[in-house]
Design a protein around this motif. Structure first.
Motif, PDB file in Angstrom:
ATOM      1  N   SER A 168       0.810  -1.204   0.000  1.00  0.00           N
ATOM      2  CA  SER A 168       0.000   0.000   0.000  1.00  0.00           C
ATOM      3  C   SER A 168       0.851   1.264   0.000  1.00  0.00           C
ATOM      4  O   SER A 168       1.872   1.349   0.689  1.00  0.00           O
ATOM      5  CB  SER A 168      -0.921  -0.002   1.232  1.00  0.00           C
ATOM      6  N   HIS A 170      -0.104   3.983   1.333  1.00  0.00           N
ATOM      7  CA  HIS A 170      -0.350   4.658   2.607  1.00  0.00           C
ATOM      8  C   HIS A 170       0.190   3.890   3.797  1.00  0.00           C
ATOM      9  O   HIS A 170       0.636   4.486   4.773  1.00  0.00           O
ATOM     10  CB  HIS A 170      -1.855   4.884   2.789  1.00  0.00           C
ATOM     11  N   SER A 171       0.137   2.563   3.763  1.00  0.00           N
ATOM     12  CA  SER A 171       0.533   1.765   4.921  1.00  0.00           C
ATOM     13  C   SER A 171       1.412   0.622   4.444  1.00  0.00           C
ATOM     14  O   SER A 171       0.915  -0.394   3.954  1.00  0.00           O
ATOM     15  CB  SER A 171      -0.700   1.211   5.638  1.00  0.00           C
ATOM     16  N   ALA A 174       0.781  -3.124   5.185  1.00  0.00           N
ATOM     17  CA  ALA A 174      -0.504  -3.710   4.794  1.00  0.00           C
ATOM     18  C   ALA A 174      -0.532  -4.002   3.308  1.00  0.00           C
ATOM     19  O   ALA A 174       0.029  -3.270   2.501  1.00  0.00           O
ATOM     20  CB  ALA A 174      -1.651  -2.761   5.156  1.00  0.00           C
ATOM     21  N   GLU A 264      10.645   1.929   7.034  1.00  0.00           N
ATOM     22  CA  GLU A 264       9.844   0.968   7.805  1.00  0.00           C
ATOM     23  C   GLU A 264      10.653  -0.252   8.201  1.00  0.00           C
ATOM     24  O   GLU A 264      10.165  -1.117   8.922  1.00  0.00           O
ATOM     25  CB  GLU A 264       8.615   0.547   6.987  1.00  0.00           C
TER      26      GLU A 264
END
Length: 343
Positions: A168, A170-171, A174, A264
């Motif tokens: 994703s 955005h995330s 996920a 991340e």
């Protein structure tokens, strides 16, 4: 001051066009064919799988690149030799259908095979390298994978693009829902111009920057699912030596580089397995991702701390293994690798 501002702009735009088309093909194949277990898979001579998406994505990307840059060789992972076998005609038909559906026109079997084989070029002064599905086993698990494309000029990666249809925008931790591929992410970097995260519909774009973690006890390792791809036990010992108890993130393909560039994760290792210490990495498995991490502020080297040399053919024959990090922990990691492997 950034260098090369505006260089490779045409190559970047053509590469984005090719990868976005291929990403939608792969997304559709994964959802409609792999997810419903309708086949579309063949086993290669090295016993690794190849799918309709591998072949279809390579056909589309190679055709678009050759139309724009007819003199550039393309060094890609796949070829049509398995597809043209009589027993694999159903797979070929599925591949042709997927390509035609993506392009919105008829092209035929011969054209698709010819386009796939445009990727059978040899490394030269300037060439493209492509892995149409990096992380095929993740693709088959309906999990993470990447479409990886890079332009190499005089031994150096100048342009890197990674489409991650299940990662994703955005995330990053996920997966994208199977009915919303536009929310997926695409990472791109031009040497000297930084790295950016782009949504697959190209409506959103943000700069990529690695993490600022400098304490090895807080390092988040991202590693391959497949034990044959790296030495998980040695990697765990390295973390233990840092008094780091964080569980590694396991992910397929060059999505690991994208996660590192997004901040991340802080470290990605690909250590030679004890039973395959002579193995050398393929250029298409690292060219795009390594540039994206470096342009996001990270460092990518082999396990001896040497820069990756993309000018020695289809393999990183001058390098052993991979160590990619946010840069702040890199020297400590290299030293820990040396101790663990007694190099």
């Amino acid at each position: 001051m950034k260098k090369n501002r505006g260089c490779f702009e045409e190559e970047k735009n053509v590469g984005l066009e090719a990868l976005i088309k291929a990403a939608f093909l792969c997304h559709r194949v994964q959802k409609e064919m792999i997810g419903s277990r309708k086949g579309g898979i063949v086993e290669k001579t090295d016993r690794s799988p190849a799918t309709v998406a591998d072949y279809g994505a390579q056909a589309i990307i190679c055709r678009i690149l050759k139309d724009a840059f007819p003199n550039d060789p393309i060094v890609a992972e796949e070829n049509s030799s398995l597809l043209i076998r009589p027993e694999n005609q159903p797979l070929l038909e599925l591949t042709v259908n997927s390509v035609e559906q993506t392009l919105g026109r008829k092209v035929g079997r011969q054209a698709v095979c010819d386009w796939i084989d445009l990727g059978s070029g040899q490394p030269d002064g300037r060439f493209w390298t492509l892995d149409p599905i990096d992380g095929t086993k993740g693709f088959l698990r309906l999990d993470q994978y990447a479409i990886a494309l890079a332009l190499i000029v005089e031994h150096k990666v100048q342009l890197g693009l990674l489409a991650c249809p299940n990662l994703s925008f955005h995330s990053p931790v996920a997966s994208c829902p199977m009915d919303n591929p536009e929310a997926a992410s695409l990472s791109v970097a031009v040497a000297g111009e930084g790295a950016y995260l782009i949504s697959l519909d190209r409506r959103q774009s943000i700069p990529l920057r690695v993490s600022s973690i400098s304490d090895p006890r807080q390092v988040r390792l991202v590693e391959s699912f497949e034990p044959s791809h790296t030495d998980h036990q040695t990697q765990q010992r390295i973390l233990q030596g840092f008094e780091n108890s964080l569980s590694p993130i396991r992910m397929d393909g060059q999505t690991k580089y994208s996660l590192l560039a997004r901040g991340e994760a802080d470290l990605y290792l690909r250590l030679p397995s004890p039973e395959s210490s002579g193995y050398r990495e393929k250029i298409w498995d690292h060219a795009a991702g390594s540039l994206i991490v470096e342009e996001a502020g990270g460092v990518v080297s082999d396990i001896h701390g040497q820069r990756l040399d993309f000018g020695r053919g289809k393999e990183l024959s001058a390098n052993q293994g991979i160590a990619a990090s946010n840069g702040k922990i890199h020297q400590a990691v290299i030293e820990a690798i040396q101790r663990q492997l007694q190099l």
